[in-house]
Design a protein around this motif. Structure first.
Motif, PDB file in Angstrom:
ATOM      1  N   VAL A  36       0.866  -1.190   0.000  1.00 54.83           N
ATOM      2  CA  VAL A  36       0.000   0.000   0.000  1.00 54.83           C
ATOM      3  C   VAL A  36       0.895   1.230   0.000  1.00 54.83           C
ATOM      4  O   VAL A  36       1.812   1.345   0.818  1.00 54.83           O
ATOM      5  CB  VAL A  36      -0.923  -0.002   1.243  1.00 54.83           C
ATOM      6  N   GLY A  42      -4.289   0.214   4.924  1.00 54.08           N
ATOM      7  CA  GLY A  42      -4.840   0.868   3.744  1.00 54.08           C
ATOM      8  C   GLY A  42      -4.584   2.351   3.758  1.00 54.08           C
ATOM      9  O   GLY A  42      -3.952   2.903   4.671  1.00 54.08           O
ATOM     10  N   GLN A  54     -12.366   1.858   6.429  1.00 58.40           N
ATOM     11  CA  GLN A  54     -12.860   0.856   5.483  1.00 58.40           C
ATOM     12  C   GLN A  54     -13.781  -0.154   6.184  1.00 58.40           C
ATOM     13  O   GLN A  54     -13.621  -0.430   7.376  1.00 58.40           O
ATOM     14  CB  GLN A  54     -11.668   0.149   4.810  1.00 58.40           C
ATOM     15  N   ASP A  76      -4.926  -0.386  -2.668  1.00 55.84           N
ATOM     16  CA  ASP A  76      -5.351   0.651  -1.740  1.00 55.84           C
ATOM     17  C   ASP A  76      -5.557   0.097  -0.336  1.00 55.84           C
ATOM     18  O   ASP A  76      -5.406   0.816   0.653  1.00 55.84           O
ATOM     19  CB  ASP A  76      -6.639   1.310  -2.234  1.00 55.84           C
ATOM     20  N   PHE A  77      -5.911  -1.175  -0.263  1.00 56.70           N
ATOM     21  CA  PHE A  77      -6.076  -1.844   1.024  1.00 56.70           C
ATOM     22  C   PHE A  77      -5.521  -3.260   0.897  1.00 56.70           C
ATOM     23  O   PHE A  77      -5.640  -3.892  -0.157  1.00 56.70           O
ATOM     24  CB  PHE A  77      -7.552  -1.903   1.449  1.00 56.70           C
TER      25      PHE A  77
END
Length: 898
Positions: free
Chosen positions: A378, A413, A418, A383-384
Motif C-alpha cells: 500500500v 490501507g 474501510q 489501496d487496502f
C-alpha cells in the motif's frame, strides 16, 4: 542558420570532398561580393541609360520645340492681313522684308523667308539672297499643307517649316518659311547637362553605398559563402530537412507557417497548401496551435495530435538577431510512451518486489510479518491489504489441510474507515468465494469487478454491500503457502485506483504472497520453538520465590525478543535463617542455553545443600561447566557453555553480613538505607568453564533495610552506550529511600529497559532484614559430660520464655545427643545456639572437621543410635563447615508456621 554555418567553406568542402571550389567570374568569391558587383553594374547602367535617354529626350524635345516655333512664326506671318496683298503687289520684297525681319528678331528664329509659288525669295535676313531660289521642299506647301523638315544648312542643322499663303478663294498665292537652328533651342539643356550628370553621379554614389551596406549585411548572414557553396548547402539542408525523421516547422512573427517538412506534414496531417497560411487556419488542436502562435518556449513537451502523442521543442528565431518567429521540432512518441509506460510498470513492480524482500520478514513475529506484507503493498499496488492466517499459525503450529478458519491478522490501507472485516475477526471463507477458490487451486484468484462476483457477495451480503458502497471495486486473493502447507491468504483491494486489477497483476500478487509465506512460515516455526524454549526456561526458573525472614525479595525475568536465553536467578533458604541469592547468565539463545541454565541452577541447589561458601560453590560450578564442555566436544557437539557467568551471595540476618563471589558477572548494586548507592568491589573472577585462578569472596556488613540489586548484563549493556551510563541509570533508579523491592524492580526497568530487547534480562532485588536479639540464645559448653545437664536446663528455660514449652523435651533430647557427640569426638570450645524463626533452629558448633554420619545400629551395638534419634525427631538436620570447624544444625517446624 547562423549556428551551423560557422565554418562555411569547411562545410562546403565536407559536402564535396576532393573537389576544389571555383571562384565565380564576377568580383568577390562570396555571394555578398557578387551581389555587390552586380548591383553596382546595374546601378551604373541605369544611370548611364537615364542620362542618355534624358539627352536624347531633350534633343528630341528641342527639335520639336524648334519646329513649333518655326511653325508659329511662319503661320503668323502667312496669315497676316497684308501678306496676300503684298504678294500680289509689284514689289513684294519692299513690303514684306520689314515685317519678316521684325518677326524674326522678335521670335528668335534664324530666318523668315517669304517666297512666291516658284520658291523665289522675297525676304531673307541676308539681302544678297533675296531673289534666289529657296532651298527646301515646296511641294506639300503648294498643295496647301504645312511642311516641316530638318536640313543641314550653311548655318548648321536647321528645322524649317514651309506654310502656304492662300487667298480668299483658297488658292495658294505664296509661301512663308521660318527656320531655327536646333542647337539654339537645345542650348538650355546643354547648360543643364553638368547638373544632370552631377545628380546622376550622386545617385550612383548613394546607390553604390546602399548596395555596399546591403552586401555587408548579406555577407554577415551568409558568412562569406560563394554561390556554389550556397547552392550545395541549400541542397544539403533541403535533403536533411525532408529526410530527417523529425518534423520541423517555422512560423513567422505574424503567425504564418513559413516552412513544414514532410515529417511535420505527416504528423500534423497538414493540408498541401499549408505553407504561407495562418497557423489558426491549419486545423491544429488548441495546445499545439497555441504553442506555435503566439508561441512559447517548450522542451520535450508532450502534446496530443489526433491519436498521436508528440514531443515538441519550440524556440524563438530572434534570439540571435534573426527575424521574429518560432522554429519547432516534433517527433512521434506514441510507441515510445507506450513502451516507456510498460517499462515504468515493470520497474515499479521490480522495485516493489525489491522493497518486499527487504521489508517483509525483518522480525520473527508472525503478526509483525503479516503487517509488513500489508504495508509494503500500500499504496503502490493496492489501496487496502488484509492478511488472514490460520489460528494454528498464530500459535506456532502447523495448520491442518482443507479450508481452515482464518483470523484477520493485518489490515492496512490508505484510510482507516474501510468496512472490511476488522482485526482479530475469525473468518471462514465460503468455497465459492475468491479466497475459497484460491485455497482449492493453490493459485491467486482475481475479481476485477467485485460488483459482478457472485461468490464473493454471497460470503457476507450485508458487509459486501457496504464494501461496494465504500468504493472498493477490485480484488486479488493470493494464498500464503510454504512447503506445501496453506498458512493463510492475502487480499489486495482497490478503491481509489480507478483501473481494476488485470491478469498481469496476478503474477506480482503471487510473488508477494510467496515471499511473505516463507517469512511467515519461518516466523511460525520460530514462534513454536520460542514458545517451547520459553516454556522450558520458565519451568527451570523459580515458580515462586520463598518467603524468608532474612530478606524481602522481588524479581523480574524478561526473555529476549529474538529468543530465550540462559539468564536465571534463585533465592535459596539456608540453615541458620540464612539465605542464598544467585543470578547467572549463559551466553547464547535458544533451547541449548535454556537447558544449560537449568543444569547450572540445579547444580547450584545441590552445592547449596552442602552449605559451602560462595567461592567454593563457584569453583564446583566451574569444574562442572568445564566437564560438560569436554563431554560435548568429545561427542562432536559444537555447542558449549563456556562463557556462563554467575554471582552467588549468602546473607546472615543474625550477623548482618553478606558473603558474595562472582564468576565474570556484573557487580551488584547496594542501596543503603541512607539513600547512597554503591557497587561493592567484589573480585570479578573468570566466567565458568574457562578455569584458571580460584574465585575470591568478599564479605560485606549490611545495615538493616539495605537493598541488594542483582542483575544480568542484558539490563545495563548496550552496543551504542557505555556500560557506565547504564550503571549510573541504575544508581539513580534505586537511590530513593524507603523504596520497596517491587518498586525498585519497576524503577530499574523503566530506566533501563530498551525499546527492542536483544538479550534476556534477569533482575533480583532483596531488602535485608535482621533477627531480633530476643530471637537468639547462645551458650558456651565445657568439654565435660556433666555440663550437658546445665545446658539442658538453660534451653528449657529459654523455650519457656519463647512460649515453646511443648518443644522442650524433643529439643533437650536433640541437644543432649549433639553436645555429647561433640564432647566425645571434637576438641576445643563447644557452643550452642537457639534461633526462633519460622522454625526452631538448634546449632552445636565445635572445632572438629569430622562430620557425623547417620547409620543403622545393630542390636548388639552399644552406640550409633543417637544421630538416628536426632534424624527422627527433627524435621531437617545437617552439617556445615566454618573456618574454625563445623556446625551441626537441626530444624523443628513450629506450630502454626507456614
Amino acid at each position: 542558420m547562423a549556428g551551423p554555418l560557422t565554418r562555411p567553406r569547411a562545410l562546403a568542402a565536407t559536402l564535396n570532398p576532393g573537389r576544389r571550389l571555383r571562384r565565380p567570374l564576377l568580383g568577390g568569391g562570396s555571394v555578398a561580393g557578387q551581389v555587390f558587383v552586380l548591383q553596382v553594374v546595374v546601378v551604373l547602367l541605369l544611370v548611364v541609360a537615364a542620362v542618355v535617354a534624358l539627352v536624347l529626350q531633350v534633343r528630341r524635345d528641342g527639335t520639336q520645340a524648334a519646329r513649333d516655333r518655326s511653325l508659329a512664326v511662319a503661320e503668323t506671318l502667312a496669315n497676316s492681313p497684308g501678306t496676300v496683298s503684298a504678294l500680289r503687289s509689284s514689289d513684294p520684297s519692299a513690303r514684306l522684308q520689314g515685317p519678316a525681319e521684325a518677326a524674326r528678331k522678335r521670335t528668335g528664329v534664324d530666318f523668315v523667308v517669304v517666297m512666291n509659288k516658284q520658291g523665289i525669295r522675297y525676304t531673307h535676313p541676308l539681302r544678297d539672297r533675296i531673289g534666289k531660289k529657296f532651298v527646301g521642299t515646296l511641294g506639300p506647301a503648294l498643295a496647301g499643307r504645312v511642311h516641316a523638315e530638318t536640313i543641314e544648312g550653311t548655318i548648321g542643322r536647321i528645322v524649317q517649316v514651309v506654310v502656304p499663303v492662300t487667298g480668299q478663294d483658297g488658292k495658294v498665292v505664296g509661301l512663308v518659311s521660318a527656320g531655327i537652328k536646333v542647337d539654339k533651342v537645345s542650348g538650355v539643356v546643354n547648360r543643364q547637362l553638368p547638373i544632370l550628370l552631377f545628380a546622376a553621379a550622386a545617385g550612383l554614389a548613394l546607390a553604390t553605398g546602399g548596395t555596399a551596406l546591403v552586401s555587408r549585411r548579406l555577407r554577415r548572414q551568409t558568412h562569406g559563402l560563394g554561390t556554389l557553396e550556397m547552392t550545395r548547402m541549400y541542397e544539403h539542408h533541403d535533403a536533411v530537412l525532408h529526410a530527417v525523421h523529425e518534423g520541423v516547422l517555422i512560423v513567422s512573427g505574424e503567425g504564418r507557417l513559413l516552412l513544414a517538412n514532410d515529417e511535420a506534414t505527416r504528423l500534423l496531417d497538414l493540408p498541401p497548401d499549408a505553407q504561407g497560411r495562418d497557423v489558426s487556419e491549419l486545423g491544429l488542436e488548441a495546445p499545439m496551435s497555441g504553442l506555435l502562435y503566439p508561441g512559447r518556449v517548450a522542451t520535450d513537451e508532450v502534446l496530443p495530435a489526433g491519436d498521436r502523442l508528440l514531443a515538441v521543442n519550440n524556440r524563438s528565431t530572434d534570439r540571435n538577431g534573426g527575424p521574429p518567429g518560432w522554429v519547432a521540432t516534433i517527433r512521434d512518441t506514441t510507441e515510445l510512451r507506450l513502451l516507456s509506460s510498460r517499462v515504468e510498470v515493470a520497474r515499479k513492480r521490480l522495485e516493489l518486489l525489491y522493497d518486499a524482500s527487504g521489508g517483509i520478514g525483518t522480525t520473527l513475529g508472525v503478526r509483525r510479518t503479516a503487517e509488513e506484507l500489508a504495508q509494503v503493498a500500500v499504496p503502490r499496488f493496492a489501496d487496502f491489504v488484509t492478511v488472514d492466517l490460520a489460528e494454528a499459525v498464530l500459535r506456532g503450529d502447523e495448520p491442518s489441510g482443507g479450508n481452515p478458519s482464518m483470523r484477520r491478522t493485518a489490515v492496512h490501507g490508505i484510510r482507516d474507515d474501510q468496512p472490511l472485516y476488522p482485526l482479530k475477526e475469525l473468518i471462514r471463507f465460503d468455497a465459492l468465494s475468491p479466497q475459497g477458490r484460491c485455497f482449492e487451486s493453490g493459485q491467486a484468484v482475481i475479481e476485477p469487478r467485485l460488483s459482478e462476483a457472485a461468490g464473493w457477495r454471497e460470503q457476507d451480503p450485508e458487509r459486501t454491500d457496504r464494501v461496494l458502497e465504500y468504493g472498493i471495486h477490485s480484488l486479488i486473493a493470493a494464498p500464503l503457502r510454504a512447503r506445501g502447507v496453506l498458512l493463510g491468504v492475502v487480499n489486495f483491494w482497490r478503491s481509489e485506483k480507478p483501473e481494476p486489477f488485470e491478469d498481469d497483476d496476478l503474477s506480482l500478487a503471487a510473488e508477494l504472497a510467496s515471499r511473505a509465506a516463507v517469512s511467515i512460515d519461518n516466523a511460525r516455526r520460530y514462534t513454536r520453538e520460542h514458545g517451547m524454549a520459553v516454556a522450558l526456561q520458565r519451568s527451570l526458573l523459580p515458580r515462586a520465590l520463598p518467603e524468608h525472614s532474612a530478606v524481602e525479595v522481588a524479581s523480574r525475568y524478561l526473555p529476549a525478543q529474538a529468543g530465550v536465553g540462559g539468564d536465571w536467578f534463585d533465592v535459596i533458604p539456608l540453615p541458620g535463617a540464612r539465605v542464598a541469592l544467585a543470578v547467572g547468565d549463559v551466553v547464547g539463545h535458544g533451547l541449548h542455553a535454556a537447558a544449560t541454565m537449568g543444569r547450572l541452577r540445579t547444580a547450584v541447589h545441590n552445592f547449596s545443600a552442602l552449605d559451602l561458601p560462595p567461592d567454593e560453590i563457584l569453583g564446583h560450578l566451574d569444574e562442572l561447566a568445564a566437564r560438560i564442555d569436554k563431554d560435548a566436544i568429545d561427542a562432536g557437539d559444537e555447542t558449549a557453555i563456556t562463557g556462563a557467568t554467575c554471582l552467588y551471595a549468602v546473607y546472615d540476618p543474625v550477623a548482618r553480613t553478606c558473603v558474595m563471589a562472582r564468576a565474570g558477572h556484573p557487580t551488584p548494586a547496594l542501596a543503603l538505607p541512607d539513600g547512597t548507592v554503591e557497587f561493592p568491589d567484589v573480585p570479578p573472577g573468570l566466567p565458568l568453564g574457562i578455569g584458571g585462578l580460584p574465585f575470591e569472596a568478599a564479605e560485606l556488613r549490611l545495615p538493616e533495610g539495605s537493598r541488594l540489586v542483582l542483575y544480568t548484563d542484558g539490563l545495563v549493556e548496550r552496543r551504542d552506550k557505555d556500560i557506565d551510563i547504564g550503571l549510573q541509570l541504575m544508581r539513580d533508579a534505586v537511590a530513593h529511600v524507603d523504596q520497596t523491592p517491587e518498586e525498585s524492580c519497576d524503577a530499574v526497568l523503566d530506566a533501563l529497559l530498551p525499546d527492542r530487547q536483544g538479550d534476556d534480562i534477569a533482575l533480583l532485588v532483596a531488602r535485608t532484614r535482621v533477627l531480633d536479639p530476643g530471637q537468639v540464645a547462645e551458650w558456651s559448653v565445657e568439654s565435660d559430660p556433666s555440663a550437658v545437664a546445665g545446658v539442658r536446663a538453660a534451653v528449657s528455660s529459654q523455650l519457656a520464655q519463647w512460649g515453646l514449652e511443648e518443644q522442650g523435651f524433643i529439643t533437650e533430647l536433640i541437644l543432649s545427643e549433639l553436645i555429647t557427640n561433640s564432647i566425645r569426638y571434637a576438641s576445643g570450645p563447644i557452643k550452642v545456639r537457639l534461633l526462633r524463626d519460622r522454625a526452631l533452629i538448634c546449632e552445636v558448633s565445635d572445632h572438629s572437621s569430622t562430620s557425623p554420619h547417620l547409620r543403622y545400629a545393630a542390636t548388639t551395638d552399644e552406640g550409633g543410635r543417637g544421630l538416628f534419634l536426632v534424624a527422627q525427631f527433627a524435621d531437617r538436620w545437617g552439617t556445615r563447615y566454618t573456618k574454625d570447624g563445623k556446625v551441626i544444625w537441626t530444624e523443628q517446624v513450629l506450630p502454626g508456621a507456614s
